[in-house]
Design an enzyme around this catalytic site. Structure first.
Site, short mmCIF file in Angstrom:
data_model
loop_
_atom_site.label_atom_id
_atom_site.label_comp_id
_atom_site.label_asym_id
_atom_site.label_seq_id
_atom_site.Cartn_x
_atom_site.Cartn_y
_atom_site.Cartn_z
CD GLN A 29 32.77 5.62 -1.93
OE1 GLN A 29 31.94 5.79 -2.82
NE2 GLN A 29 33.48 4.52 -1.84
CG HIS A 76 27.39 7.17 -4.30
ND1 HIS A 76 27.82 6.90 -5.59
CD2 HIS A 76 27.97 6.23 -3.53
CE1 HIS A 76 28.63 5.86 -5.59
NE2 HIS A 76 28.74 5.42 -4.34
CG ASN A 101 25.78 4.31 -6.44
OD1 ASN A 101 26.17 4.03 -7.58
ND2 ASN A 101 26.24 3.70 -5.37
CD GLU A 102 26.79 0.18 -6.19
OE1 GLU A 102 26.92 -0.01 -4.97
OE2 GLU A 102 27.72 0.04 -7.01
O1 IFM Z 1 33.03 2.14 -3.36
C1 IFM Z 1 31.88 1.54 -3.85
C2 IFM Z 1 30.94 2.57 -4.42
O2 IFM Z 1 30.57 3.52 -3.46
C3 IFM Z 1 29.68 1.92 -4.93
N1 IFM Z 1 29.97 0.82 -5.79
C4 IFM Z 1 30.93 -0.15 -5.37
C5 IFM Z 1 32.22 0.54 -4.95
C6 IFM Z 1 33.27 -0.49 -4.52
O3 IFM Z 1 32.78 -1.25 -3.47
#
Ligand code: IFM
Length: 410
Positions: A18, A109, A153-154
């Site tokens: 990002q 991620h 991540n997530e």
């Molecule tokens: O930008 C994302 C991130 O990559 C992961 N968590 C949520 C953020 C906002 O949507």
């Protein structure tokens, strides 16, 4: 006035894809090109500009920073590891340490190397072993200066967006495939957890803290009827706690990373699986302030989640919480309300050790492109100039003193 503990971690988070720019070997890069979506391009040029960005973080009194390593840079072809790229992340960590900023490193991620995606990604036999080989190299290279690791991540966002909703690469829509990917990610995490601890023992380093960053949401039934309540209950179980329960059964977490942004007002149209899992109320029955992506602002949900995480008997770190908005006063309101609720949860026994705002910089918000502005620091995508927002300065005061001055939350 709320006072947080002296050793509380204060800072912000980013992820490689990002912010770094030019991650040409990632599956997302190819996907943007193939689908005609907004391209991530040079992103924030953080790969080159990280020293200046960390100067800013230091000037904002951050004592912690979360970032991720980009697998496709480190292993651009299967089994070929690029020492220079590992060295880059060694330098990134040194740069943080020299500014008295604790690094929290995420290994995965959302993005995968293209070769990994082409070999079947997280559905393929052997995907866990491939991830572990990458993890092994990264952890050995960085261990000396890193205490906190986030393996994935997530995971729930990754497997639902990529394999159920068909929104992200590889754009599949299959419940069974999603479950297969979930299982692989659970195994990947558990084995990476063991691997990281083993490496630290071998290298005679103090025990690391290893966890995941779990996406959490408040699921609110729209009406008081059985179907809405049932769907909210199921989503909470599936998305908030399913993955954590699975890894907790293997005692594979030293801390819980909590990512929290919003609530979902649950209103399934029928008893079908898709409806129970996805339908939301669009009628605004329960008005709330919104971010620029139209997500409800619901800080009390974070307090509730933190309290319910007590059952795992592990410390929590808020590894992401943030708002995309062009209204910076709203951003500061968002931060302070969430901090207030974190403090309240701590007053009721939740063991919370830190707060990392998402994000340090405006950045590439996946399929939504560069429109949403999450940063404490604004980025001009023409000149790559940074501008520190007022909310960042106000948050900096809290980071410095550990004190949140009086704030109304209702
Ligand atoms: O930008 C994302 C991130 O990559 C992961 N968590 C949520 C953020 C906002 O949507």
């Amino acid at each position: 006035m709320e006072t947080f503990p002296k050793d509380f971690l204060w800072g912000a988070a980013t992820s490689a894809y990002q912010v770094e720019g030019d991650n040409v070997g990632a599956d997302w890069w190819a996907w943007e090109k193939d689908t005609g979506k907004e391209r991530s391009g040079r992103a924030c040029r953080h790969y080159e500009l990280y020293e200046r960005d960390f100067d800013l973080a230091q000037s904002l009194n951050h004592n912690a920073h979360r970032f991720s390593t980009e697998w496709s840079r480190i292993e651009p072809e299967e089994g070929i590891f690029v020492e220079q790229e590992l060295k880059h992340y060694v330098d990134v960590i040194r740069c943080l340490r020299s500014r008295h900023i604790e690094p929290l490193v995420t290994l995965h991620h959302f993005t995968n190397p293209l070769w990994f995606a082409r070999s079947g990604g997280w559905l393929a036999k052997g995907c866990v072993e491939r991830f572990l080989q990458y993890a092994d190299r990264v952890v050995r290279a960085l261990a000396k200066d890193v205490r906190y690791w986030i393996t994935v991540n997530e995971p729930t966002i990754y497997f639902s967006h990529s394999y159920l909703f068909g929104a992200w690469p590889p754009q599949q829509r299959s419940f069974l495939r999603m479950k297969a990917v979930e299982q692989h990610l659970i195994t990947a995490h558990i084995q990476a957890y063991g691997l990281i601890h083993k490496i630290y023992k071998e290298l005679r380093l103090p025990e690391p803290c290893v966890g995941i960053a779990q996406y959490t949401q408040a699921y609110i039934p729209c009406r008081a009827c059985f179907r809405d309540k049932m769907a909210a209950y199921l989503r909470d179980k599936l998305y908030n706690f399913g993955f954590l329960d699975a890894i907790a059964r293997h005692s594979a977490m030293d801390f819980i990373g909590v990512n929290y942004y919003t609530r979902q007002v649950v209103e399934p149209k029928n008893w079908g699986l898709a409806s129970l899992a996805m339908d939301v109320c669009k009628k605004n029955h329960r008005p709330a302030q919104k971010n620029s992506l139209d997500w409800d602002i619901y800080p009390e949900g974070l307090e509730d989640i933190l309290l319910r995480l007590k059952k795992y008997d592990r410390p929590a770190i808020v590894t992401e919480n943030g708002i995309c908005t062009d209204d910076d006063a709203l951003r500061w309101g968002y931060i302070r309300k969430h901090l207030k609720h974190i403090h309240r949860a701590m007053g009721q026994g939740a063991d919370v050790r830190g707060y990392l705002y998402w994000s340090l910089l405006d950045n590439f918000e996946w399929d939504k492109g560069f429109g949403p502005r999450f940063g404490l620091v604004g980025v001009d995508y023409n000149t790559y100039e940074r501008s520190v927002r007022d909310s960042a300065k106000k948050f900096a005061q809290v980071c410095k003193t550990g004190v949140l001055e009086d704030c109304e939350i209702k």
